[in-house]
Design a protein around this motif. Structure first.
Motif, PDB file in Angstrom:
ATOM      1  N   ILE A  14       7.767  -1.593  -0.719  1.00 36.00           N
ATOM      2  CA  ILE A  14       6.527  -0.818  -0.667  1.00 36.00           C
ATOM      3  C   ILE A  14       5.405  -1.758  -0.276  1.00 36.00           C
ATOM      4  CG2 ILE A  14       4.861   0.517  -2.038  1.00 36.00           C
ATOM      5  CD1 ILE A  14       7.200   1.314  -3.878  1.00 36.00           C
ATOM      6  N   VAL A  15       4.608  -1.353   0.704  1.00 32.76           N
ATOM      7  CA  VAL A  15       3.418  -2.120   1.054  1.00 32.76           C
ATOM      8  C   VAL A  15       2.213  -1.364   0.504  1.00 32.76           C
ATOM      9  CG1 VAL A  15       2.041  -3.119   2.917  1.00 32.76           C
ATOM     10  CG2 VAL A  15       4.536  -2.999   3.137  1.00 32.76           C
ATOM     11  N   GLY A  16       1.503  -1.992  -0.450  1.00 33.32           N
ATOM     12  CA  GLY A  16       0.322  -1.363  -1.038  1.00 33.32           C
ATOM     13  C   GLY A  16       0.560  -0.915  -2.469  1.00 33.32           C
ATOM     14  N   LEU A  17      -0.261  -1.451  -3.384  1.00 34.78           N
ATOM     15  CA  LEU A  17      -0.122  -1.110  -4.806  1.00 34.78           C
ATOM     16  C   LEU A  17      -1.415  -0.479  -5.332  1.00 34.78           C
ATOM     17  CD1 LEU A  17       1.863  -1.225  -7.201  1.00 34.78           C
ATOM     18  CD2 LEU A  17       0.963  -3.484  -7.770  1.00 34.78           C
ATOM     19  N   GLY A  18      -1.975   0.429  -4.539  1.00 38.43           N
ATOM     20  CA  GLY A  18      -3.030   1.298  -5.064  1.00 38.43           C
ATOM     21  C   GLY A  18      -2.381   2.336  -5.975  1.00 38.43           C
ATOM     22  N   PRO A  19      -3.110   3.377  -6.375  1.00 38.94           N
ATOM     23  CA  PRO A  19      -2.513   4.346  -7.306  1.00 38.94           C
ATOM     24  C   PRO A  19      -1.278   5.049  -6.741  1.00 38.94           C
ATOM     25  CG  PRO A  19      -4.690   5.082  -6.554  1.00 38.94           C
ATOM     26  CD  PRO A  19      -4.524   3.665  -6.098  1.00 38.94           C
ATOM     27  N   VAL A  20      -1.281   5.363  -5.436  1.00 41.62           N
ATOM     28  CA  VAL A  20      -0.120   6.064  -4.856  1.00 41.62           C
ATOM     29  C   VAL A  20       1.089   5.137  -4.804  1.00 41.62           C
ATOM     30  CG1 VAL A  20       0.787   7.148  -2.757  1.00 41.62           C
ATOM     31  CG2 VAL A  20      -1.506   7.728  -3.569  1.00 41.62           C
ATOM     32  N   ARG A  40      -2.025  -6.875  -1.023  1.00 38.74           N
ATOM     33  CA  ARG A  40      -2.961  -7.870  -0.505  1.00 38.74           C
ATOM     34  C   ARG A  40      -3.889  -8.415  -1.595  1.00 38.74           C
ATOM     35  NH1 ARG A  40      -5.430  -8.341   4.608  1.00 38.74           N
ATOM     36  NH2 ARG A  40      -4.060  -6.725   5.404  1.00 38.74           N
ATOM     37  N   ALA A  41      -4.406  -7.527  -2.461  1.00 35.29           N
ATOM     38  CA  ALA A  41      -5.365  -7.960  -3.493  1.00 35.29           C
ATOM     39  C   ALA A  41      -4.628  -8.494  -4.719  1.00 35.29           C
ATOM     40  CB  ALA A  41      -6.263  -6.796  -3.893  1.00 35.29           C
ATOM     41  N   ILE A  42      -5.337  -9.282  -5.521  1.00 36.17           N
ATOM     42  CA  ILE A  42      -4.742  -9.764  -6.778  1.00 36.17           C
ATOM     43  C   ILE A  42      -5.045  -8.788  -7.902  1.00 36.17           C
ATOM     44  CG2 ILE A  42      -4.848 -11.565  -8.549  1.00 36.17           C
ATOM     45  CD1 ILE A  42      -5.255 -13.600  -6.388  1.00 36.17           C
ATOM     46  N   ASP A  43      -6.292  -8.313  -7.934  1.00 36.71           N
ATOM     47  CA  ASP A  43      -6.732  -7.478  -9.052  1.00 36.71           C
ATOM     48  C   ASP A  43      -6.898  -6.031  -8.629  1.00 36.71           C
ATOM     49  OD1 ASP A  43      -6.980  -9.640 -10.885  1.00 36.71           O
ATOM     50  OD2 ASP A  43      -8.803 -10.259  -9.815  1.00 36.71           O
ATOM     51  N   ILE A  44      -6.840  -5.148  -9.610  1.00 35.80           N
ATOM     52  CA  ILE A  44      -7.178  -3.745  -9.396  1.00 35.80           C
ATOM     53  C   ILE A  44      -8.650  -3.664  -9.022  1.00 35.80           C
ATOM     54  CG2 ILE A  44      -7.559  -1.573 -10.664  1.00 35.80           C
ATOM     55  CD1 ILE A  44      -5.101  -2.399 -12.359  1.00 35.80           C
ATOM     56  N   TYR A  45      -8.974  -2.789  -8.082  1.00 40.28           N
ATOM     57  CA  TYR A  45     -10.381  -2.548  -7.775  1.00 40.28           C
ATOM     58  C   TYR A  45     -11.025  -1.927  -9.011  1.00 40.28           C
ATOM     59  CZ  TYR A  45     -14.528  -0.979  -5.250  1.00 40.28           C
ATOM     60  OH  TYR A  45     -15.826  -0.774  -4.823  1.00 40.28           O
ATOM     61  N   ASP A  46     -12.071  -2.563  -9.532  1.00 39.96           N
ATOM     62  CA  ASP A  46     -12.518  -2.231 -10.893  1.00 39.96           C
ATOM     63  C   ASP A  46     -13.541  -1.100 -10.970  1.00 39.96           C
ATOM     64  OD1 ASP A  46     -14.681  -3.499  -9.789  1.00 39.96           O
ATOM     65  OD2 ASP A  46     -15.055  -4.837 -11.492  1.00 39.96           O
ATOM     66  N   PRO A  48     -14.501   3.129 -10.023  1.00 38.43           N
ATOM     67  CA  PRO A  48     -13.788   4.386  -9.756  1.00 38.43           C
ATOM     68  C   PRO A  48     -13.938   4.789  -8.289  1.00 38.43           C
ATOM     69  CG  PRO A  48     -15.845   4.832 -10.908  1.00 38.43           C
ATOM     70  CD  PRO A  48     -15.726   3.335 -10.808  1.00 38.43           C
ATOM     71  N   ARG A  49     -12.874   5.324  -7.717  1.00 37.32           N
ATOM     72  CA  ARG A  49     -12.987   5.914  -6.378  1.00 37.32           C
ATOM     73  C   ARG A  49     -12.640   7.395  -6.507  1.00 37.32           C
ATOM     74  NH1 ARG A  49     -10.208   1.009  -3.093  1.00 37.32           N
ATOM     75  NH2 ARG A  49      -9.015   0.933  -5.003  1.00 37.32           N
ATOM     76  N   ALA A  50     -11.333   7.699  -6.667  1.00 36.70           N
ATOM     77  CA  ALA A  50     -10.994   9.086  -7.007  1.00 36.70           C
ATOM     78  C   ALA A  50     -11.524   9.360  -8.415  1.00 36.70           C
ATOM     79  CB  ALA A  50      -9.487   9.270  -6.967  1.00 36.70           C
ATOM     80  N   ILE A  51     -11.934  10.604  -8.670  1.00 36.97           N
ATOM     81  CA  ILE A  51     -12.433  10.944 -10.012  1.00 36.97           C
ATOM     82  C   ILE A  51     -11.764  12.211 -10.560  1.00 36.97           C
ATOM     83  CG2 ILE A  51     -14.415  12.320  -9.216  1.00 36.97           C
ATOM     84  CD1 ILE A  51     -16.080  10.998 -11.478  1.00 36.97           C
ATOM     85  N   THR A  52     -11.054  12.957  -9.695  1.00 36.52           N
ATOM     86  CA  THR A  52     -10.402  14.192 -10.169  1.00 36.52           C
ATOM     87  C   THR A  52      -8.895  14.147  -9.927  1.00 36.52           C
ATOM     88  OG1 THR A  52     -10.848  15.263  -8.037  1.00 36.52           O
ATOM     89  CG2 THR A  52     -12.427  15.661  -9.796  1.00 36.52           C
ATOM     90  N   GLN A 112     -10.482   5.929 -12.563  1.00 40.05           N
ATOM     91  CA  GLN A 112      -9.364   5.391 -11.772  1.00 40.05           C
ATOM     92  C   GLN A 112      -8.894   4.000 -12.208  1.00 40.05           C
ATOM     93  OE1 GLN A 112      -9.449   5.960  -7.493  1.00 40.05           O
ATOM     94  NE2 GLN A 112      -8.140   4.192  -7.165  1.00 40.05           N
ATOM     95  N   PRO A 113      -9.785   3.023 -12.465  1.00 38.41           N
ATOM     96  CA  PRO A 113      -9.267   1.694 -12.834  1.00 38.41           C
ATOM     97  C   PRO A 113      -8.405   1.720 -14.100  1.00 38.41           C
ATOM     98  CG  PRO A 113     -11.611   1.564 -12.283  1.00 38.41           C
ATOM     99  CD  PRO A 113     -11.261   3.018 -12.330  1.00 38.41           C
ATOM    100  N   GLU A 114      -8.736   2.591 -15.061  1.00 40.88           N
ATOM    101  CA  GLU A 114      -7.922   2.696 -16.290  1.00 40.88           C
ATOM    102  C   GLU A 114      -6.526   3.223 -15.962  1.00 40.88           C
ATOM    103  OE1 GLU A 114      -9.942   5.291 -18.986  1.00 40.88           O
ATOM    104  OE2 GLU A 114     -11.718   4.003 -19.137  1.00 40.88           O
ATOM    105  N   ALA A 115      -6.473   4.251 -15.113  1.00 35.56           N
ATOM    106  CA  ALA A 115      -5.173   4.833 -14.745  1.00 35.56           C
ATOM    107  C   ALA A 115      -4.335   3.809 -13.975  1.00 35.56           C
ATOM    108  CB  ALA A 115      -5.376   6.095 -13.911  1.00 35.56           C
ATOM    109  N   GLU A 116      -4.979   3.063 -13.079  1.00 33.14           N
ATOM    110  CA  GLU A 116      -4.242   2.057 -12.305  1.00 33.14           C
ATOM    111  C   GLU A 116      -3.706   0.943 -13.202  1.00 33.14           C
ATOM    112  OE1 GLU A 116      -5.091   0.787  -8.354  1.00 33.14           O
ATOM    113  OE2 GLU A 116      -6.898   2.012  -8.293  1.00 33.14           O
TER     114      GLU A 116
END
Length: 529
Positions: A14-20, A40-46, A48-52, A112-116
């Motif tokens: 899998i390429v990409g470890l965002g929520p999906v 690519r990133a080390i940390d979760i983006y801290d 919120p982006r999606a909210i629903t 979103q950051p909590e869910a991730e």
């Protein structure tokens, strides 16, 4: 310097470890597949982006064992009021009334950051998943049996990962999509909006409802998030420079046009282009795309992340069946066949709502207000948001059968151990035949039963009274509020064949029909062998 991850071949890369990507990885790892994830990133983006989220997405969090975590993290989305030029209601969405068909509040807000973080913690506890952070894809190639991905770590060394299949969950600027040379079709929506996330010191100050300010002078949206999170989305007007508009003093000025800000701390503001885009192909042999890498929607239906989560749950069980030999590789073609029309329908609705909210011509806005207000008054307007989310219309469903392509309900049931839980918590992520009484379960012929066992399919009876038991391979549970019994009665069916992603393959009214449908499913899975 380069290194290879042993000489092993993973089931899925899998390429990409965002929520999906994180949800997809968790689903595969839960199913016993070996997974390598490159991010690519080390940390979760801290921020919120999606909210629903909706109840279908929450059911997927539940499927990977995060139901209890999400229960604590969400707040109900209490509907939306669309306000016309005069500030009065022209359109509304109400919350869906209980009993909730999928066992969850149909629309919720979340951080979103909590869910991730919860998704990554879950993945870290799995022996089946290797996560490589701070590593970006450089190239990929595929031959008949294997995809080879080369990723470069921040230290400069190259990492070689080999897998039977590779899935790009790597967002709008997808490296995987570009490597495959797959273009995006423009679905004709392109607007600049500013998103402002704030934290309030007075949570009771505003209604717990969303508002769409359909004002030509400055369209905007208000979404109350969980706890003290409050979001505004504000449309940029023609000629406004995104960079200048996004400057902190201007953010404050624009926000003051919608609310008294004395209780607010700005957590984040960002200017985005809201797009509607669709990947021309979702699969290239052993490489597939999901989420923002293959579709992007304006946010006016709150379905951007939900669409990616649907991709994940749709593809995960199909890969599992193919990799364990229960289905032909052709099954993976049904992923795009099923998901693409669904995404198109959701994007069309989101565009429609975006057009209503974002109208900048005062005369057209006045005409819109009169028309929508009349629709509301006469009862012509659909006020349940979830009704705009379609069923499956093609793919691995028995097209002419009852309930085919609909989501299977999820009642609260009493388990054999006496506790009450949501139905899926007692089921394996496999196909299931579900009936409301023991008798239709006896309709299965010897051939159907044998085929069902080969497929690891489950048999489940959901009764309204009696004892919950697990005997002779048949799980019997007693439901709490008649949800399933009513659903079966309303649709006049006796047995339902449910897919692992909880979409219905087909429902049957008689023994002959049930056996015919079971055989049809088994044939469809092995088509092309």
């Amino acid at each position: 310097m380069s290194m290879s991850v042993e000489n092993s071949v993973y089931d899925v890369a899998i390429v990409g470890l965002g929520p999906v990507g994180a949800i997809f990885a968790n689903l595969l790892a839960r199913d016993g597949l070996s997974v390598a994830i490159v991010e690519r990133a080390i940390d979760i983006y801290d921020k919120p982006r999606a909210i629903t989220l909706d109840h279908e997405a929450l059911r997927v969090f539940q499927a990977i064992g995060l139901g209890d975590v999400m229960e604590q993290a969400i707040a109900p989305h209490n509907g939306s009021h669309y306000l016309g030029v005069d500030g009065e209601i022209i359109k509304m969405f109400d919350p869906m009334p209980p009993p909730f068909p999928l066992g969850w509040t149909p629309n919720v807000t979340f951080v979103q950051p909590e869910a991730e973080q919860a998704l990554r913690d879950k993945l870290a506890g799995s022996a089946n998943a290797d996560v490589f952070l701070a590593a970006a894809g450089v190239s990929l190639r595929q031959d008949d049996g294997v995809v080879t991905l080369i990723a470069r770590r921040e230290s400069g060394e190259d990492l070689t990962i080999r897998a039977r299949y590779l899935v790009g969950c790597d967002g709008a600027n997808s490296f995987v999509r570009k490597q495959l040379g797959i273009g995006l079709e423009d679905l004709a929506f392109d607007e600049w909006w500013m998103v402002v996330d704030t934290l309030t010191s007075e949570p009771a100050k505003r209604p717990a409802k969303s508002f769409q300010y359909c004002w030509p002078s400055r369209p905007g949206t208000f979404v109350p998030g969980p706890r003290n999170l409050r979001r505004w989305e504000i449309k940029l007007l023609p000629g406004e420079d995104p960079e200048v508009t996004g400057a902190p003093d201007n953010v404050v000025k624009l926000l003051k046009g919608f609310t008294d800000i004395s209780d607010l701390t700005i957590w984040r503001s960002a200017v985005y282009r809201f797009h509607a885009l669709l990947g021309q192909r979702w699969r290239e042999r052993r490489v597939l795309l999901m989420g923002d890498a293959v579709h992007q929607t304006p946010p006016f239906l709150g379905q951007g992340l939900c669409a990616g989560i649907r991709d994940a749950v749709n593809l995960a069980w199909k890969l599992k069946l193919v990799l364990r030999g229960d289905a032909d590789d052709a099954l993976l073609d049904s992923y795009e066949i099923e998901r693409k029309p669904h995404v198109c329908a959701v994007v069309a609705s989101a565009k429609e709502f975006g057009t209503i909210i974002g109208e900048l011509d005062p005369a057209a806005a006045a005409e819109r207000d009169a028309r929508l207000r009349a629709d509301l008054k006469d009862g012509r307007a659909e006020t349940i948001r979830q009704k705009f989310i379609p069923d499956l219309v093609s793919g691995l469903i028995a097209q002419d059968a009852k309930l085919a392509g609909r989501l299977f309900v999820q009642p609260h049931v009493r388990a054999p151990n006496g506790g009450v839980c949501r139905l899926d918590d007692l089921l394996k992520p496999e196909f299931a035949i579900v009936t409301a009484a023991a008798e239709p379960m006896a309709w299965l012929s010897d051939a159907s039963r044998a085929g069902w066992q080969r497929l690891s399919g489950e048999r489940v009876v959901i009764a309204t009274s009696g004892e919950s038991t697990d005997v002779n391979g048949i799980l019997t549970v007693v439901e709490r509020d008649g949800l399933f019994a009513d659903w079966m009665r309303q649709n006049a069916v006796a047995a339902v064949i449910v897919r692992p992603d909880r979409y219905v393959f087909a429902a049957a009214e008689s023994a002959d029909e049930l056996n015919m449908l079971v055989q049809q499913l088994l044939q469809n899975l092995s088509a092309g062998r």
